[in-house]
Design an enzyme around this catalytic site. Structure first.
Site, PDB file in Angstrom:
ATOM      1  N   CYS A 102      12.818   1.001   1.629  1.00  0.00           N
ATOM      2  CA  CYS A 102      12.403   2.243   0.804  1.00  0.00           C
ATOM      3  C   CYS A 102      11.102   2.015   0.216  1.00  0.00           C
ATOM      4  O   CYS A 102      11.491   1.066  -0.873  1.00  0.00           O
ATOM      5  CB  CYS A 102      13.451   3.222   0.385  1.00  0.00           C
ATOM      6  SG  CYS A 102      12.785   4.449  -0.713  1.00  0.00           S
ATOM      7  N   CYS A 127      11.915   3.021  -3.622  1.00  0.00           N
ATOM      8  CA  CYS A 127      12.841   1.994  -4.149  1.00  0.00           C
ATOM      9  C   CYS A 127      12.024   0.668  -4.659  1.00  0.00           C
ATOM     10  O   CYS A 127      11.984   0.286  -5.748  1.00  0.00           O
ATOM     11  CB  CYS A 127      13.932   1.676  -3.358  1.00  0.00           C
ATOM     12  SG  CYS A 127      15.251   2.699  -3.325  1.00  0.00           S
ATOM     13  N   HIS A 156      12.896   9.336  -0.043  1.00  0.00           N
ATOM     14  CA  HIS A 156      13.508   9.198  -1.221  1.00  0.00           C
ATOM     15  C   HIS A 156      13.061  10.151  -2.281  1.00  0.00           C
ATOM     16  O   HIS A 156      11.888  10.472  -2.253  1.00  0.00           O
ATOM     17  CB  HIS A 156      12.975   7.840  -1.549  1.00  0.00           C
ATOM     18  CG  HIS A 156      13.536   7.286  -3.237  1.00  0.00           C
ATOM     19  ND1 HIS A 156      14.031   6.028  -3.524  1.00  0.00           N
ATOM     20  CD2 HIS A 156      13.324   8.091  -4.180  1.00  0.00           C
ATOM     21  CE1 HIS A 156      14.214   5.977  -4.704  1.00  0.00           C
ATOM     22  NE2 HIS A 156      13.999   7.098  -5.332  1.00  0.00           N
ATOM     23  N   ASP A 174       0.274   9.715  -7.180  1.00  0.00           N
ATOM     24  CA  ASP A 174       0.244   9.798  -5.711  1.00  0.00           C
ATOM     25  C   ASP A 174      -1.199   9.010  -5.178  1.00  0.00           C
ATOM     26  O   ASP A 174      -1.946   9.101  -5.612  1.00  0.00           O
ATOM     27  CB  ASP A 174       0.180  11.056  -5.405  1.00  0.00           C
ATOM     28  CG  ASP A 174       0.690  11.026  -3.515  1.00  0.00           C
ATOM     29  OD1 ASP A 174       1.747  11.807  -3.617  1.00  0.00           O
ATOM     30  OD2 ASP A 174      -0.204  10.811  -2.835  1.00  0.00           O
ATOM     31  N   HIS A 197      18.442   5.649  -4.925  1.00  0.00           N
ATOM     32  CA  HIS A 197      17.875   5.902  -3.859  1.00  0.00           C
ATOM     33  C   HIS A 197      18.704   7.281  -3.322  1.00  0.00           C
ATOM     34  O   HIS A 197      19.972   7.119  -2.886  1.00  0.00           O
ATOM     35  CB  HIS A 197      17.949   4.824  -2.840  1.00  0.00           C
ATOM     36  CG  HIS A 197      17.471   5.289  -1.291  1.00  0.00           C
ATOM     37  ND1 HIS A 197      16.273   5.441  -1.101  1.00  0.00           N
ATOM     38  CD2 HIS A 197      18.115   5.628  -0.460  1.00  0.00           C
ATOM     39  CE1 HIS A 197      16.102   5.754   0.000  1.00  0.00           C
ATOM     40  NE2 HIS A 197      17.301   6.167   0.697  1.00  0.00           N
ATOM     41  N   HIS A 251       6.454  16.277  -6.595  1.00  0.00           N
ATOM     42  CA  HIS A 251       5.331  16.192  -6.890  1.00  0.00           C
ATOM     43  C   HIS A 251       4.854  17.174  -8.156  1.00  0.00           C
ATOM     44  O   HIS A 251       5.270  18.293  -8.287  1.00  0.00           O
ATOM     45  CB  HIS A 251       4.691  16.921  -5.683  1.00  0.00           C
ATOM     46  CG  HIS A 251       4.612  16.232  -4.643  1.00  0.00           C
ATOM     47  ND1 HIS A 251       3.837  15.214  -3.786  1.00  0.00           N
ATOM     48  CD2 HIS A 251       5.839  15.999  -3.572  1.00  0.00           C
ATOM     49  CE1 HIS A 251       4.248  14.938  -2.849  1.00  0.00           C
ATOM     50  NE2 HIS A 251       5.306  15.393  -2.331  1.00  0.00           N
ATOM     51  N   HIS A 285      11.653  12.890  -4.694  1.00  0.00           N
ATOM     52  CA  HIS A 285      10.523  12.889  -5.557  1.00  0.00           C
ATOM     53  C   HIS A 285      10.135  14.304  -5.678  1.00  0.00           C
ATOM     54  O   HIS A 285       9.975  15.160  -4.718  1.00  0.00           O
ATOM     55  CB  HIS A 285       9.545  11.947  -4.829  1.00  0.00           C
ATOM     56  CG  HIS A 285       8.874  12.266  -3.327  1.00  0.00           C
ATOM     57  ND1 HIS A 285       9.720  11.866  -2.264  1.00  0.00           N
ATOM     58  CD2 HIS A 285       7.902  13.112  -3.107  1.00  0.00           C
ATOM     59  CE1 HIS A 285       9.268  12.399  -1.271  1.00  0.00           C
ATOM     60  NE2 HIS A 285       8.013  13.148  -1.484  1.00  0.00           N
ATOM     61  N   GLY A 297       7.830  18.733   5.842  1.00  0.00           N
ATOM     62  CA  GLY A 297       6.981  17.457   5.765  1.00  0.00           C
ATOM     63  C   GLY A 297       7.223  16.564   4.875  1.00  0.00           C
ATOM     64  O   GLY A 297       6.344  15.714   4.638  1.00  0.00           O
TER      65      GLY A 297
HETATM   66  P1  5GP Z   1       6.238  13.809   0.831  1.00  0.00           P
HETATM   67  O1  5GP Z   1       5.256  14.435   1.929  1.00  0.00           O
HETATM   68  O2  5GP Z   1       7.172  12.967   1.273  1.00  0.00           O
HETATM   69  O3  5GP Z   1       6.857  15.046   0.101  1.00  0.00           O
HETATM   70  O4  5GP Z   1       5.206  12.981  -0.162  1.00  0.00           O
HETATM   71  C1  5GP Z   1       5.048  11.543  -0.150  1.00  0.00           C
HETATM   72  C2  5GP Z   1       4.090  11.316  -1.086  1.00  0.00           C
HETATM   73  O5  5GP Z   1       4.169  10.024  -1.295  1.00  0.00           O
HETATM   74  C3  5GP Z   1       2.794  11.695  -0.223  1.00  0.00           C
HETATM   75  O6  5GP Z   1       1.837  12.590  -1.172  1.00  0.00           O
HETATM   76  C4  5GP Z   1       1.836  10.350  -0.333  1.00  0.00           C
HETATM   77  O7  5GP Z   1       0.679  10.382  -0.632  1.00  0.00           O
HETATM   78  C5  5GP Z   1       2.707   9.407  -1.269  1.00  0.00           C
HETATM   79  N1  5GP Z   1       2.848   8.123  -1.089  1.00  0.00           N
HETATM   80  C6  5GP Z   1       3.221   7.763  -0.011  1.00  0.00           C
HETATM   81  N2  5GP Z   1       3.341   6.088  -0.153  1.00  0.00           N
HETATM   82  C7  5GP Z   1       2.964   5.797  -1.155  1.00  0.00           C
HETATM   83  C8  5GP Z   1       2.719   4.593  -2.002  1.00  0.00           C
HETATM   84  O8  5GP Z   1       2.946   3.433  -1.565  1.00  0.00           O
HETATM   85  N3  5GP Z   1       2.496   4.668  -3.246  1.00  0.00           N
HETATM   86  C9  5GP Z   1       2.109   6.033  -3.846  1.00  0.00           C
HETATM   87  N4  5GP Z   1       1.531   5.914  -5.009  1.00  0.00           N
HETATM   88  N5  5GP Z   1       2.256   7.163  -3.197  1.00  0.00           N
HETATM   89  C10 5GP Z   1       2.619   7.010  -2.013  1.00  0.00           C
HETATM   90 ZN    ZN Z   2      14.669   4.772  -2.046  1.00  0.00          ZN
END
Ligand code: 5GP
Ligand code: ZN
Length: 114
Positions: free
Chosen positions: A4, A7, A98, A30, A46, A102, A100, A93
């Site tokens: 992950c 993680c 994991h 992000d 996790h 925003h 999170h 989407g």
């Molecule tokens: P989700 O679509 O799952 O709600 O949002 C995932 C977010 O994680 C996206 O906005 C994407 O840009 C961000 N993201 C994905 N991989 C990484 C990473 O390796 N580092 C950072 N800082 N953000 C990430």
């Molecule tokens: Zn995780």
């Protein structure tokens, strides 16, 4: 969870500047920001998504909002405002499995939910 990405960020296996850290929670910018301020707040534990939370995580989720409140103060967006988004699974989407939160801020955000 070994595979992950969040993680790995939380465990510091991947170098990402953490803008907040305590025993249970970290926050970082992000990688693909959708607004001038786009912060992700995650539990170190996790938990794949909201539906995977258990009753014992109630305090943790309360603390997530405490961290969001602190970050709002730090980034001076308490008055101007911000949006919190939590995507859950495929139809929303969710890309990273994991949990999170925003935080989006720093411009007038659209009012459409979908
Ligand atoms: P989700 O679509 O799952 O709600 O949002 C995932 C977010 O994680 C996206 O906005 C994407 O840009 C961000 N993201 C994905 N991989 C990484 C990473 O390796 N580092 C950072 N800082 N953000 C990430
Ligand atoms: Zn995780």
């Amino acid at each position: 969870m070994t595979d992950c990405i969040f993680c790995k960020i939380a465990n510091k296996e991947i170098g990402t500047d953490l803008i907040y850290e305590d025993e249970e929670i970290v926050a970082f910018n992000d990688i693909n920001p959708q607004a001038p301020i786009h912060i992700l707040v995650i539990p170190k534990k996790h938990i794949p998504s909201v539906v995977d939370l258990s009753d014992e995580d109630e305090a943790l989720i309360g603390k997530m909002y405490t961290v969001i409140r602190k970050l709002a103060k730090k980034y001076n967006i308490e008055e101007s405002g911000f949006r919190i988004i939590v995507n859950c699974k495929e139809d929303a989407g969710q890309e990273v499995p994991h949990l999170h939160f925003h935080i989006l801020a720093g411009k007038k955000l659209g009012t459409k939910i979908v």
